[in-house]
Design an enzyme around this catalytic site. Structure first.
Site, PDB file in Angstrom:
ATOM      1  N   LYS A 179     -37.614  17.244  44.532  1.00 52.39           N
ATOM      2  CA  LYS A 179     -38.894  17.648  43.941  1.00 52.39           C
ATOM      3  C   LYS A 179     -39.891  16.495  44.028  1.00 52.39           C
ATOM      4  O   LYS A 179     -39.564  15.343  43.742  1.00 52.39           O
ATOM      5  CB  LYS A 179     -38.696  18.065  42.482  1.00 52.39           C
ATOM      6  N   GLU A 213     -34.747  27.027  30.881  1.00 55.82           N
ATOM      7  CA  GLU A 213     -34.722  28.182  31.771  1.00 55.82           C
ATOM      8  C   GLU A 213     -34.920  29.452  30.946  1.00 55.82           C
ATOM      9  O   GLU A 213     -34.389  29.559  29.840  1.00 55.82           O
ATOM     10  CB  GLU A 213     -33.383  28.292  32.506  1.00 55.82           C
ATOM     11  N   HIS A 237     -28.610  17.373  37.129  1.00 57.97           N
ATOM     12  CA  HIS A 237     -30.075  17.300  37.108  1.00 57.97           C
ATOM     13  C   HIS A 237     -30.597  16.356  36.032  1.00 57.97           C
ATOM     14  O   HIS A 237     -31.416  15.467  36.292  1.00 57.97           O
ATOM     15  CB  HIS A 237     -30.678  18.691  36.877  1.00 57.97           C
TER      16      HIS A 237
END
Length: 487
Positions: A179, A213, A237
Site C-alpha cells: 500500500k 472491517e 498486517h
C-alpha cells in the site's frame, strides 16, 4: 539489480485472490508497459481446464475487478495471449513434468513462482517443482499468508521451503506493505527533518493502530474459525505496520537494512503472561446488529454453531527499548465494525508549559496529533493549535488540521493495487517490501505469548453487537490510561 523474471508461475490461479488482485494487477502492469518482453504467465490449479477455457474465465472476470474507465478489451486480449494454463495437483509427478515442459527453455531468464494456496501445500508444491527440475538459482518463490498458525508450524513451513530455496529467493507476501500509504510511513519518518527528532518517548504519549472491517465471515468459514483476529490480522498486517512505526532509522533503503531494523523492533515487544493478558488484551465476537444500515447476523449464526474464536482483538503493547520505553501501543482489529478503516494515530505529549492559560481557565491546549489513514481514503493529517481570529485581548486557541490528501495531492496519478508493487518487486528480485523469516518468527513469538496467556487465564470472548467498535472492555483498555480510541 538482476534482470526481471520473464516467466510468472501462479499456483491457485482459479482462486478468489488471483481473480480479484493478481490478474487485475498483471493487466495494469501490462497496460503500463512494465512487464518484461516475451513475458509468460503460467496459471495452475487443480481444475482440468484448457488454455482457452481459462483465458475466457480471466477475460470475463477482469471487468468485475477493474474500474470501468480502466478496462480495455484490447489490453485484456493482450494479457490473455500471454497466459497458458496447466492443471497441477501437489504430489502428481506427471502434472509437474507437464508443467516443466511449459517453461522449457525459459528458466535461464528467470522464473517467479507465486503460491496463492493453503500453507499446507507450500512445501509439497516446492518439492514437485524441484523434482521436475524447475528450481534454479534464478527461480524466486512468493508465499501468501498465513505462514503457519504459531511459531512451531511457521518454522515447519519455512523449513520446507528453505530446504529448496535460499532466503534471498523467498518472498513472503503481506499485501499491506504494497500500500502506498504504508510505504509513505518510511518517507514521512526519514524524509522530513521535523518528525524523526520527535519520534520517541520524549515527545510521543501513545500510538494507536486500527484495522477495522465491516465484513463478517464472507465465505471464509472453513479458514477463519479456530484462527481468529489475532492470528489473521495482528500477526501480520498490524505488526508489520507497528514495526515500520517503531523501527530505528535504517542505514540505507535496501532490503537488508530495512528488515534488520524491523525485526529488532518486533523482538523488543514485551511478551504477555497469564496475568498481563487480563489487563492488556480484549477478545470479542460479533453478535447480530446493523452495519451500514443493513441488519446482519452474528458470528455463531453464520458459523452455524457456538465458537470461542475471536473476531475482534484489542491489545496494549509495549516495546522495551530506549526509543519507546513507557509508550503504549494500542492495537485493535475486528470484523463487523462500523467502518472499513485502517489508520495510525500518533498522539504527542502536551507542551511542557502553556503561556496561554489565564485566570484559572486552563491553557485550552490540545496535544498535537498525527493521523495517517491507510484506507479507504489515503491521507496524512496533523492536528495543531492555532489562534482563533479576533480582537480579544485573551488569546483563544482552536485545534486546526493540516491535511495532505494523497488522493488530491497526486490527482494525476492512478491509485494502484498493492499487488502491482509487490508483483513488480518480485519479478525484479527486490525484497524490501517482503517479510523475512526472522520477522515472521519474531511476530509469532509475541502472538504465541498472548495465545498462551489467554489459555492459562481462561479468557473467553466478550460479545459485541455488529456495527460497534468491539466490546466495552476495549474502551476501558485505553481509557483507564486517560486516552481514547480515535473513531
Amino acid at each position: 539489480m538482476t534482470e526481471p523474471s520473464a516467466t510468472f508461475l501462479l499456483f491457485g490461479a482459479t482462486g478468489d485472490l488471483a481473480h480479484r488482485m493478481i490478474f487485475p494487477s498483471l493487466y495494469n502492469l501490462l497496460a503500463d508497459g512494465l512487464l518484461p518482453d516475451d513475458f509468460l504467465v503460467v496459471a495452475s490449479g487443480r481444475s482440468d481446464l484448457s488454455d482457452e477455457a481459462f483465458r475466457a474465465d480471466i477475460r470475463a472476470s477482469l471487468p468485475k475487478f477493474l474500474p470501468a474507465d480502466r478496462h480495455d478489451a484490447a489490453v485484456a486480449d493482450r494479457l490473455c495471449a500471454i497466459i497458458c494454463y496447466q492443471p497441477v495437483e501437489a504430489g502428481n509427478a506427471d502434472q509437474f513434468a507437464a508443467l516443466a515442459r511449459r517453461v522449457e527453455g525459459r528458466l535461464d531468464r528467470g522464473l517467479a513462482v507465486y503460491l496463492s494456496t493453503p500453507p499446507s501445500l507450500f512445501a509439497p508444491t516446492a518439492q514437485g517443482l524441484a523434482q521436475a527440475g524447475i528450481i534454479t538459482p534464478k527461480t524466486r518463490i512468493a508465499m501468501e499468508k498465513p505462514i503457519g498458525k504459531d511459531l512451531a508450524s511457521s518454522k515447519q513451513v519455512n523449513d520446507g521451503i528453505g530446504a529448496l530455496f535460499a532466503e534471498d529467493q523467498i518472498f513472503r507476501v503481506d499485501h499491506y506493505l504494497g500500500k502506498e500509504t504504508v510505504q509513505n510511513l518510511l518517507a514521512l519518518r526519514f524524509g522530513n527533518v521535523m518528525f524523526e527528532p520527535l519520534w520517541n518517548a520524549s515527545a510521543i504519549d501513545h500510538v494507536q493502530i486500527t484495522v477495522g472491517e465491516t465484513v463478517g465471515l464472507e465465505g471464509r468459514v472453513s479458514y477463519y474459525d479456530g484462527v481468529g483476529a489475532l492470528r489473521d490480522m495482528v500477526q501480520n498486517h498490524v505488526l508489520q505496520i507497528l514495526s515500520i512505526i517503531a523501527m530505528e532509522p535504517p542505514a540505507r533503503m535496501d532490503p537488508t537494512s530495512v528488515r534488520d531494523e524491523k525485526v529488532k523492533a518486533l523482538r523488543s515487544l514485551r511478551p504477555m503472561t497469564a496475568e498481563t493478558v487480563k489487563t492488556h488484551s480484549v477478545r470479542g465476537q460479533y453478535t447480530p446488529g446493523a452495519v451500514g444500515g443493513q441488519i446482519v447476523t452474528g458470528y455463531a449464526d453464520e458459523l452455524g454453531k457456538p465458537s470461542d474464536t475471536e473476531t475482534f482483538v484489542a491489545l496494549k503493547a509495549h516495546i522495551d527499548n530506549w526509543r519507546w520505553q513507557g509508550v503504549p501501543f494500542y492495537l485493535r482489529t475486528g470484523k463487523r465494525m462500523p467502518a472499513r478503516q485502517s489508520e495510525i494515530l500518533i498522539q504527542f505529549k502536551p507542551v511542557r508549559h502553556s503561556i496561554f492559560g489565564r485566570d484559572g481557565h486552563g491553557s485550552g491546549l490540545e496535544p498535537n496529533t498525527l493521523i495517517i489513514r491507510l484506507q479507504p481514503e489515503e491521507y496524512i493529517r496533523l492536528l495543531i493549535m492555532s489562534k482563533r481570529p479576533g480582537l480579544e485581548r485573551q488569546v483563544h486557541l482552536d485545534e486546526v488540521s493540516l491535511d495532505v490528501s494523497l488522493t488530491a495531492a497526486f490527482a494525476g496519478q492512478r491509485r494502484r493495487i498493492a499487488y502491482e508493487r509487490l508483483l513488480l518487486d518480485l519479478l525484479a528480485g527486490d525484497q524490501t517490501l517482503f517479510v523475512r523469516r526472522d520477522e515472521v518468527e519474531a511476530q509469532w513469538t509475541w502472538i504465541d505469548s498472548i495465545i498462551d496467556g489467554w489459555k492459562a487465564a481462561g479468557m473467553k470472548v466478550s460479545p459485541y453487537a455488529s456495527g460497534n467498535w468491539g466490546p466495552s472492555s476495549a474502551i476501558a483498555l485505553i481509557e483507564r490510561d486517560g486516552a481514547s480510541w480515535h473513531d
